[in-house]
Motif scaffolding. Structure first.
Motif, PDB file in Angstrom:
ATOM      1  N   GLN A  13      -7.123   7.135  -0.770  1.00 27.85           N
ATOM      2  CA  GLN A  13      -7.249   6.266   0.393  1.00 27.85           C
ATOM      3  C   GLN A  13      -6.815   4.841   0.065  1.00 27.85           C
ATOM      4  OE1 GLN A  13     -11.361   6.697   1.620  1.00 27.85           O
ATOM      5  NE2 GLN A  13     -10.807   8.311   3.079  1.00 27.85           N
ATOM      6  N   THR A  14      -6.502   4.089   1.082  1.00 20.53           N
ATOM      7  CA  THR A  14      -6.153   2.674   0.908  1.00 20.53           C
ATOM      8  C   THR A  14      -7.250   1.955   0.140  1.00 20.53           C
ATOM      9  OG1 THR A  14      -4.852   2.616   2.940  1.00 20.53           O
ATOM     10  CG2 THR A  14      -5.680   0.522   2.115  1.00 20.53           C
ATOM     11  N   LYS A  86      -1.924   0.730  -1.455  1.00 22.00           N
ATOM     12  CA  LYS A  86      -1.612   0.537  -0.046  1.00 22.00           C
ATOM     13  C   LYS A  86      -0.752   1.698   0.441  1.00 22.00           C
ATOM     14  CE  LYS A  86      -1.203  -4.450  -0.935  1.00 22.00           C
ATOM     15  NZ  LYS A  86      -0.300  -5.628  -0.827  1.00 22.00           N
ATOM     16  N   PRO A  87      -0.748   1.933   1.746  1.00 24.34           N
ATOM     17  CA  PRO A  87       0.116   3.019   2.256  1.00 24.34           C
ATOM     18  C   PRO A  87       1.577   2.852   1.859  1.00 24.34           C
ATOM     19  CG  PRO A  87      -1.444   2.357   3.937  1.00 24.34           C
ATOM     20  CD  PRO A  87      -1.619   1.387   2.793  1.00 24.34           C
ATOM     21  N   GLU A  88       2.039   1.616   1.745  1.00 22.97           N
ATOM     22  CA  GLU A  88       3.446   1.402   1.366  1.00 22.97           C
ATOM     23  C   GLU A  88       3.721   1.734  -0.092  1.00 22.97           C
ATOM     24  OE1 GLU A  88       1.399  -0.751   2.925  1.00 22.97           O
ATOM     25  OE2 GLU A  88       1.753  -2.836   2.255  1.00 22.97           O
ATOM     26  N   SER A 120      -3.326   7.149   1.925  1.00 26.79           N
ATOM     27  CA  SER A 120      -3.633   7.300   3.349  1.00 26.79           C
ATOM     28  C   SER A 120      -4.264   6.020   3.881  1.00 26.79           C
ATOM     29  CB  SER A 120      -4.566   8.483   3.557  1.00 26.79           C
ATOM     30  OG  SER A 120      -5.805   8.258   2.917  1.00 26.79           O
ATOM     31  N   SER A 121      -3.977   5.745   5.135  1.00 24.73           N
ATOM     32  CA  SER A 121      -4.513   4.523   5.756  1.00 24.73           C
ATOM     33  C   SER A 121      -5.859   4.783   6.426  1.00 24.73           C
ATOM     34  CB  SER A 121      -3.524   3.988   6.778  1.00 24.73           C
ATOM     35  OG  SER A 121      -3.232   4.986   7.737  1.00 24.73           O
TER      36      SER A 121
END
Length: 121
Positions: A13-14, A86-88, A120-121
């Motif tokens: 997760q983020t 982060k998602p990026e 994942s965000s």
């Protein structure tokens, strides 16, 4: 020949953390650099972090302060500690290294097969 085997990817997760490992094996005489690149879908492969044999390191601006690269020379292994993900950061992460092998004095570069990191965000 040199073989690079990566491990440690996965889904997180983020804000979470992951630690990637890459171990080199084969007819290695010496290691010049070992590092990590990543490639997101539809994007070019980019440098994440690299550790040079003299001890210096380079990081992509996007990961500075969050990722740490380290190397265990006795184990021919490089690590990438990834924090505050982060998602990026989602991408396939590839290990890369420049090695001097039993073939001679020239440096040859090798790539691992890649390990998926999904945030994942």
């Amino acid at each position: 020949q040199v073989r690079l085997v990566e491990s440690g990817g996965g889904l997180v997760q983020t804000g979470g953390s992951l630690r990637l490992s890459c171990t080199a094996s084969g007819s290695i005489v010496s290691i010049n650099t070992m590092g990590w690149y990543r490639q997101a879908p539809g994007q070019q492969r980019e440098l994440v972090a690299v550790k040079i044999s003299g001890g210096s390191t380079n990081y992509a601006d996007s990961v500075k302060g969050r990722f740490t690269i380290s190397r265990d020379n006795a184990k021919n292994t490089v690590y990438l500690q990834m924090n505050s993900l982060k998602p990026e950061d989602t991408a396939v992460y590839y290990c890369n290294g420049y090695f001097r092998t039993e073939r001679g004095p020239r440096l040859y570069d090798y790539w691992g097969q890649g390990t998926q990191v999904t945030v994942s965000s």
